[in-house]
Every structure is written in C-alpha cells, then in structure tokens.
Design a protein around this motif. Structure first.
Motif, mmCIF file in Angstrom:
data_model
loop_
_atom_site.group_PDB
_atom_site.id
_atom_site.type_symbol
_atom_site.label_atom_id
_atom_site.label_comp_id
_atom_site.label_asym_id
_atom_site.label_seq_id
_atom_site.Cartn_x
_atom_site.Cartn_y
_atom_site.Cartn_z
ATOM 1 N N LYS A 91 0.834 -1.200 0.000
ATOM 2 C CA LYS A 91 0.000 0.000 0.000
ATOM 3 C C LYS A 91 0.873 1.256 0.000
ATOM 4 O O LYS A 91 1.990 1.231 0.519
ATOM 5 C CB LYS A 91 -0.924 -0.004 1.214
ATOM 6 C CG LYS A 91 -1.999 -1.074 1.099
ATOM 7 C CD LYS A 91 -3.019 -1.035 2.218
ATOM 8 C CE LYS A 91 -4.084 -2.091 1.948
ATOM 9 N NZ LYS A 91 -4.981 -2.321 3.061
ATOM 10 N N GLY A 92 0.336 2.335 -0.538
ATOM 11 C CA GLY A 92 1.056 3.606 -0.550
ATOM 12 C C GLY A 92 1.093 4.180 -1.949
ATOM 13 O O GLY A 92 0.737 3.497 -2.912
ATOM 14 N N ASP A 93 1.503 5.453 -2.048
ATOM 15 C CA ASP A 93 1.573 6.083 -3.367
ATOM 16 C C ASP A 93 2.741 5.507 -4.154
ATOM 17 O O ASP A 93 3.816 5.265 -3.583
ATOM 18 C CB ASP A 93 1.755 7.602 -3.212
ATOM 19 C CG ASP A 93 0.472 8.245 -2.685
ATOM 20 O OD1 ASP A 93 -0.514 7.503 -2.454
ATOM 21 O OD2 ASP A 93 0.473 9.476 -2.497
ATOM 22 N N ILE A 94 2.527 5.347 -5.424
ATOM 23 C CA ILE A 94 3.570 4.789 -6.309
ATOM 24 C C ILE A 94 4.901 5.533 -6.119
ATOM 25 O O ILE A 94 5.958 4.911 -6.008
ATOM 26 C CB ILE A 94 3.125 4.947 -7.786
ATOM 27 C CG1 ILE A 94 2.100 3.890 -8.149
ATOM 28 C CG2 ILE A 94 4.295 4.906 -8.738
ATOM 29 C CD1 ILE A 94 2.692 2.535 -8.486
ATOM 30 N N ALA A 95 4.835 6.859 -6.050
ATOM 31 C CA ALA A 95 6.067 7.658 -5.980
ATOM 32 C C ALA A 95 6.839 7.414 -4.692
ATOM 33 O O ALA A 95 8.038 7.694 -4.606
ATOM 34 C CB ALA A 95 5.729 9.140 -6.118
ATOM 35 N N ASP A 96 6.158 6.879 -3.679
ATOM 36 C CA ASP A 96 6.824 6.652 -2.389
ATOM 37 C C ASP A 96 7.321 5.216 -2.225
ATOM 38 O O ASP A 96 7.909 4.882 -1.192
ATOM 39 C CB ASP A 96 5.848 6.947 -1.230
ATOM 40 C CG ASP A 96 5.385 8.378 -1.248
ATOM 41 O OD1 ASP A 96 6.132 9.221 -1.783
ATOM 42 O OD2 ASP A 96 4.272 8.656 -0.760
ATOM 43 N N ARG A 97 7.046 4.360 -3.188
ATOM 44 C CA ARG A 97 7.416 2.951 -3.034
ATOM 45 C C ARG A 97 8.666 2.653 -3.854
ATOM 46 O O ARG A 97 8.827 3.185 -4.945
ATOM 47 C CB ARG A 97 6.298 2.021 -3.550
ATOM 48 C CG ARG A 97 4.986 2.173 -2.847
ATOM 49 C CD ARG A 97 4.636 1.194 -1.801
ATOM 50 N NE ARG A 97 5.608 0.415 -1.121
ATOM 51 C CZ ARG A 97 5.525 0.078 0.180
ATOM 52 N NH1 ARG A 97 4.531 0.510 0.919
ATOM 53 N NH2 ARG A 97 6.442 -0.677 0.742
ATOM 54 N N PRO A 143 -6.414 4.006 -6.212
ATOM 55 C CA PRO A 143 -5.295 4.868 -5.821
ATOM 56 C C PRO A 143 -4.740 4.421 -4.471
ATOM 57 O O PRO A 143 -5.504 3.967 -3.618
ATOM 58 C CB PRO A 143 -5.939 6.260 -5.722
ATOM 59 C CG PRO A 143 -7.112 6.187 -6.661
ATOM 60 C CD PRO A 143 -7.612 4.771 -6.567
ATOM 61 N N HIS A 144 -3.468 4.507 -4.258
ATOM 62 C CA HIS A 144 -2.738 4.092 -3.048
ATOM 63 C C HIS A 144 -2.605 2.566 -2.903
ATOM 64 O O HIS A 144 -2.027 2.094 -1.924
ATOM 65 C CB HIS A 144 -3.351 4.667 -1.752
ATOM 66 C CG HIS A 144 -3.854 6.061 -1.907
ATOM 67 N ND1 HIS A 144 -3.026 7.101 -2.278
ATOM 68 C CD2 HIS A 144 -5.102 6.588 -1.783
ATOM 69 C CE1 HIS A 144 -3.750 8.212 -2.372
ATOM 70 N NE2 HIS A 144 -5.004 7.926 -2.086
ATOM 71 N N THR A 146 -2.424 0.931 -6.133
ATOM 72 C CA THR A 146 -2.548 0.974 -7.599
ATOM 73 C C THR A 146 -2.125 -0.311 -8.293
ATOM 74 O O THR A 146 -2.871 -0.886 -9.091
ATOM 75 C CB THR A 146 -1.637 2.122 -8.113
ATOM 76 O OG1 THR A 146 -1.822 3.220 -7.255
ATOM 77 C CG2 THR A 146 -1.950 2.522 -9.516
ATOM 78 N N TYR A 252 -11.972 9.434 -4.036
ATOM 79 C CA TYR A 252 -10.566 9.835 -3.888
ATOM 80 C C TYR A 252 -10.417 11.315 -4.223
ATOM 81 O O TYR A 252 -9.760 11.673 -5.176
ATOM 82 C CB TYR A 252 -9.672 8.978 -4.797
ATOM 83 C CG TYR A 252 -9.692 7.505 -4.440
ATOM 84 C CD1 TYR A 252 -8.847 6.996 -3.460
ATOM 85 C CD2 TYR A 252 -10.554 6.628 -5.087
ATOM 86 C CE1 TYR A 252 -8.877 5.648 -3.120
ATOM 87 C CE2 TYR A 252 -10.592 5.283 -4.758
ATOM 88 C CZ TYR A 252 -9.743 4.799 -3.774
ATOM 89 O OH TYR A 252 -9.763 3.462 -3.453
#
Ligand SMILES: NC(=O)c1ccc[n+]([C@@H]2O[C@H](COP(=O)([O-])OP(=O)(O)OC[C@H]3O[C@@H](n4cnc5c(N)ncnc54)[C@H](OP(=O)(O)O)[C@@H]3O)[C@@H](O)[C@H]2O)c1
Length: 253
Positions: A91-97, A143-144, A146, A252
């Motif tokens: 889980k989490g935003d793509i940019a943060d993973r 989202p989150h 994804t 969202y």
C-alpha cells in the motif's frame, strides 16, 4: 496413477486454508504439493497428513518456477487441481514505493501465476480444475494500492479468457474474488504498520477457512467467477454500474 493437487501460497492465510479444506474433501487427491518460501511453515503443515509434500520455491525467481517445472517433468503427476494463491501487494503512493515493490507484485501476482499455469496444464487430465485467487480489488482502479488492484484485474481477465481456451480440454478455471480476509496480507501490505483492516473493511473481513471451502465448491460447480460474500457481491455489482471516473472523483477527492 496418483492424483495430485498443487497449492501455492500454502504457508499462510488463504492458501493454508485451501490445503486444510481440500484434506477434508472425500475427493481429496492422493498428494498435495504445498508451495511457498517458508519451508518451516510448510513442514509444520505437512504434519497434518502424509498426503502433503512441502515444495520450497520462491516464485519471484526463475529458479522457483523451475523447481516446480522439474518436479513435474521428473514425476509426471496427474494434476487434478492447481490453486494459484501466492500473492502480495504494497500500500502507498507509487512515488513513495521502491521500484522493487512494483515489480515484485506484478511478477508474483501476474507473471508467476500465468507461467506456472502454463507449465502445469500439460499434466492436467480432463475434468481437472484451476483456481486463481483474484480479489475484489480487481473491480476498479485503487489509488494508493494501484499496482495490486491492477495486477488483480489481470488475474480476472487472464482467468476468464483461460477458462474459454481450456473448455475444449475440459479443464475448468475459477477465479475467486474475495473482499478483505483476516490473514498476514494486510500486515505485509502496510510494512507491518497495521496487522488489521481499518474502516468498513474491519466489519466485512471474511474467514479464510470458510472462503477456501466455498471456493473449492464453486470450482467443483465449474463457476468461472466466484465473488465471495454478500458485501463483496454488492460491491461487484456497484462497480459495474458506476462510471470509473465518477467513482474516482467521489471516493478519492
Ligand atoms: N487477505 C486479503 O484480504 C485478500 C483479499 C483478496 C485477495 N487476497 C489474495 O489471496 C492470496 C493469498 O493471500 P493471503 O491473504 O493468504 O496472504 P498471506 O497470508 O500473506 O499469504 C501469502 C502467501 O503467498 C506466499 N508468497 C508470497 N511471496 C511468495 C513468493 N515470492 N514465492 C512463493 N510464495 C510466496 C506466502 O508464502 P511465503 O512467504 O512463505 O513464501 C504466503 O503463503 C493472495 O493472492 C492475495 O492477493 C487476499
């Protein structure tokens, strides 16, 4: 010839429940290959029955798939049931993973499931079954979460098309779509932050043993798509009715 089932993701959660539910069935195959990375867990589970054969394999790696491929080619089993249950998501935003989380989810949930299925099909006689574990996350983009949701949409699409392809071989495919289920899944998805579901998911979370038993029954009845549980069925219908853009706007913001 001894009949065999292969169950991936057998070291915990829904996969382990599939193993236990299958052992209770009168039509349980002679052997069940239980597949996962944690061999200690598989060996503990194997104490339940001498039908259970632990197979340590990391399905993210080519060697992991080869372990099963080689065992198939050496033993020539009659595989009457394949349950593709191994899966993961972060889980989490793509940019943060990290990128690895993205590629691992796609490799395990989509590539390994498809390649393993392809390798097992030649060993399946008529009237055998494939169960692929999808998810309610497949119905709509999330989202989150994804990549996971997109990977499960793949599982549903793959399974439905495969069910058609295999009809002439009389091999039957069922894709199971559960909503939230109490397993180790959420803890891993949140990097240990939350072992339990939150919000409405907490109230609708299903029991893995009941889900597995119901899924085996659905496969016996040759159901192509099995949506488990009432709230989940309602979500499935709503997802078909609501335009995707509107859903994303509403939920969202
Ligand atoms: N729990 C839910 O809310 C939920 C809802 C809908 C769908 N699902 C789906 O149900 C399936 C089972 O999940 P679960 O809830 O039972 O979660 P879980 O308890 O975390 O089980 C995941 C299983 O997959 C195996 N696995 C993970 N990575 C692997 C790898 N690289 N190679 C081989 N095996 C691997 C794990 O074994 P090792 O770690 O020992 O390898 C474990 O046995 C997944 O496909 C998941 O997407 C779960």
């Amino acid at each position: 010839m001894a009949t065999t089932a292969i169950i991936t993701g057998a070291s915990s959660g829904i996969g382990m429940s599939f193993v236990k539910a299958l052992l209770k069935e009168s039509t349980c195959p002679d052997k069940i290959w239980i597949v996962a990375r944690r061999l200690d867990r598989l060996e503990e589970l194997a104490k339940l029955s001498d039908k259970l054969i632990p197979v340590k394999a990391d399905l993210l790696k080519e060697e992991g798939i080869d372990t099963i491929k080689n065992k198939l080619n050496e033993e020539h089993p009659e595989v009457v049931l394949l349950v593709n249950c191994a899966g993961m998501g972060k889980k989490g935003d793509i940019a943060d993973r990290p990128s690895k989380d993205i590629s691992d989810a796609i490799t395990l949930n989509c590539t390994a499931l498809s390649v393993l299925t392809r390798e097992v099909i030649p060993f399946m006689p008529e009237d055998s079954r494939i169960i692929n574990v999808g998810s309610s996350a497949a119905y709509l983009p999330q989202p989150h979460f994804t990549v996971y949701a997109a990977s499960k949409s793949y599982v549903v699409s793959f399974s439905r098309a495969l069910a058609r392809e295999l009809r002439k071989k009389r091999i039957y495919v069922t894709v199971v779509c559960p909503g939230p289920v109490e397993t180790e899944f959420n803890k891993l998805a949140t990097d240990g932050a939350s072992a339990e579901f939150t919000g409405f998911r907490k109230f609708v979370a299903a029991d893995a043993d009941k889900l597995a038993a119901a899924s085996l029954k659905a496969a016996r009845h040759k159901r192509v798509m099995f949506v488990y549980g009432l709230p989940n069925k309602a979500l499935h219908v709503a997802a078909k009715l609501m335009p995707v853009g509107l859903y994303l706007k509403l939920f969202y913001r």
